[in-house]
Design a protein around this motif. Structure first.
Motif, PDB file in Angstrom:
ATOM      1  N   ASP A  24       1.409  -1.182   0.114  1.00 26.53           N
ATOM      2  CA  ASP A  24       0.148  -0.101   0.056  1.00 26.53           C
ATOM      3  C   ASP A  24       1.205   1.019  -0.324  1.00 26.53           C
ATOM      4  OD1 ASP A  24      -1.541   2.503   1.828  1.00 26.53           O
ATOM      5  OD2 ASP A  24      -2.630   1.431   0.902  1.00 26.53           O
ATOM      6  N   GLU A  26       0.906   4.480   1.129  1.00 22.70           N
ATOM      7  CA  GLU A  26       0.666   5.240   1.574  1.00 22.70           C
ATOM      8  C   GLU A  26       0.722   4.716   3.303  1.00 22.70           C
ATOM      9  OE1 GLU A  26      -3.545   6.214   2.360  1.00 22.70           O
ATOM     10  OE2 GLU A  26      -3.582   8.230   0.342  1.00 22.70           O
ATOM     11  N   ARG A  27       0.707   3.730   2.854  1.00 21.78           N
ATOM     12  CA  ARG A  27       1.604   2.718   4.549  1.00 21.78           C
ATOM     13  C   ARG A  27       3.005   2.556   4.116  1.00 21.78           C
ATOM     14  NH1 ARG A  27      -0.956  -3.101   5.664  1.00 21.78           N
ATOM     15  NH2 ARG A  27       0.247  -2.615   7.520  1.00 21.78           N
ATOM     16  N   ALA A  29       4.731   5.214   1.747  1.00 25.63           N
ATOM     17  CA  ALA A  29       5.578   6.004   2.700  1.00 25.63           C
ATOM     18  C   ALA A  29       5.227   7.058   3.954  1.00 25.63           C
ATOM     19  CB  ALA A  29       4.110   7.485   2.068  1.00 25.63           C
ATOM     20  N   HIS A  30       4.088   6.142   5.318  1.00 26.33           N
ATOM     21  CA  HIS A  30       4.417   6.542   6.422  1.00 26.33           C
ATOM     22  C   HIS A  30       5.976   5.658   6.790  1.00 26.33           C
ATOM     23  CE1 HIS A  30       3.267   7.122  10.436  1.00 26.33           C
ATOM     24  NE2 HIS A  30       3.738   6.219  10.387  1.00 26.33           N
ATOM     25  N   ALA A  31       5.652   4.423   6.561  1.00 24.82           N
ATOM     26  CA  ALA A  31       6.506   3.740   6.954  1.00 24.82           C
ATOM     27  C   ALA A  31       8.231   4.322   7.062  1.00 24.82           C
ATOM     28  CB  ALA A  31       6.854   2.114   6.514  1.00 24.82           C
ATOM     29  N   TRP A  32       8.485   4.759   5.656  1.00 25.95           N
ATOM     30  CA  TRP A  32       9.918   5.762   5.252  1.00 25.95           C
ATOM     31  C   TRP A  32      10.163   6.967   5.420  1.00 25.95           C
ATOM     32  CZ3 TRP A  32       9.723   2.440  -0.104  1.00 25.95           C
ATOM     33  CH2 TRP A  32       9.577   1.358   0.081  1.00 25.95           C
ATOM     34  N   GLY A  33       8.838   7.761   6.252  1.00 21.41           N
ATOM     35  CA  GLY A  33       8.758   8.310   6.466  1.00 21.41           C
ATOM     36  C   GLY A  33       9.202   9.725   5.845  1.00 21.41           C
ATOM     37  N   ARG A  35       6.388  12.305   3.337  1.00 23.26           N
ATOM     38  CA  ARG A  35       4.846  13.177   3.792  1.00 23.26           C
ATOM     39  C   ARG A  35       4.681  12.904   1.947  1.00 23.26           C
ATOM     40  NH1 ARG A  35       3.777  19.130   5.543  1.00 23.26           N
ATOM     41  NH2 ARG A  35       1.638  19.146   5.268  1.00 23.26           N
ATOM     42  N   SER A  50      11.418  14.466   3.610  1.00 23.17           N
ATOM     43  CA  SER A  50      11.770  13.922   2.612  1.00 23.17           C
ATOM     44  C   SER A  50      10.018  13.581   2.273  1.00 23.17           C
ATOM     45  CB  SER A  50      11.085  12.328   2.713  1.00 23.17           C
ATOM     46  OG  SER A  50      12.449  11.566   2.747  1.00 23.17           O
ATOM     47  N   THR A  67       2.175   6.916  -7.214  1.00 22.84           N
ATOM     48  CA  THR A  67       2.663   6.975  -5.595  1.00 22.84           C
ATOM     49  C   THR A  67       3.715   6.575  -5.515  1.00 22.84           C
ATOM     50  OG1 THR A  67       0.694   7.767  -5.045  1.00 22.84           O
ATOM     51  CG2 THR A  67       2.286   6.800  -3.512  1.00 22.84           C
TER      52      THR A  67
END
Length: 213
Positions: A24, A26-27, A29-33, A35, A50, A67
């Motif tokens: 996913d 968005e997940r 992106a969140h896990a890798w910090g 935005r 980032s 994305t």
């Protein structure tokens, strides 16, 4: 494979493994910090911070892969190989080469190695493997076809998709591959008797074939 390209791909693979092969975007992106914010155009900046900008009016079905594509740019930048990748080819081809590397990494994020290995374990070098990848990853047949073909670069494979008498798509790692897109073909079974062939349920008489050298 070129050294900088290989280094970037290996870095991306290890970073993906580190977060449990999340698919996913968005997940991920969140896990890798990273935005994600709206912008006038899609772009990626490793920072810090980032940030990925995405066009508000991006075609919705493509948004997910867009994305992943921008996340792949972030990974290439974090690998510190971007300039070296650009320098691997002539200046006129540098941008296209970088985009090809990024698209390869993006495909790995959508269809991770664990998925590919599972599909190969089930069906081997066979068209059913492509359909399994497509179904599990929720991608287009064209994307699954290429991920399947390029999964094992040391094993020459040519994958063909026909519609009626015409070859409408192909991917190959065989340097001696004689096929070209849109050429008219006789029956695949006659042309390549050792190919694995699967007729797809379609009103257009589509055939998916895999030739393994």
């Amino acid at each position: 494979m070129r050294y900088a390209t290989m280094q970037a791909i290996d870095f991306a693979r290890s970073e993906h493994a580190r977060v449990g092969y999340l698919t996913d975007p968005e997940r991920l992106a969140h896990a890798w910090g990273v935005r994600i914010i709206p912008g006038k155009r899609s772009s990626a900046h490793a920072g810090p911070p980032s940030i990925i900008t995405l066009q508000r009016d991006a075609y919705a079905p493509r948004q997910r892969f867009t994305t992943h594509h921008e996340l792949a740019h972030i990974l290439v930048q974090r690998s510190l190989q971007e300039r070296a990748i650009l320098a691997e080819v002539d200046e006129d081809d540098a941008h296209a080469h970088l985009e090809a590397v990024v698209n390869y990494i993006a495909a790995m994020l959508v269809m991770p190695d664990t998925l590919i290995e599972k599909a190969f374990d089930m069906f081997g070098v066979h068209p059913e493997t492509i359909l399994t990848i497509q179904h599990i990853a929720g991608v287009s047949l064209a994307a699954a076809l290429r991920r399947f073909t390029y999964a094992h670069l040391d094993h020459p494979i040519t994958t063909l998709l026909t519609s009626g008498p015409f070859l409408i798509d192909l991917a190959s790692t065989d340097p001696y591959n004689p096929f070209t897109r849109y050429q008219r073909l006789p029956d695949i079974g006659v042309l390549a008797p050792h190919a694995q062939v699967l007729t797809l349920p379609s009103t257009h008489r589509r055939t998916l074939a895999v030739l393994s050298v």
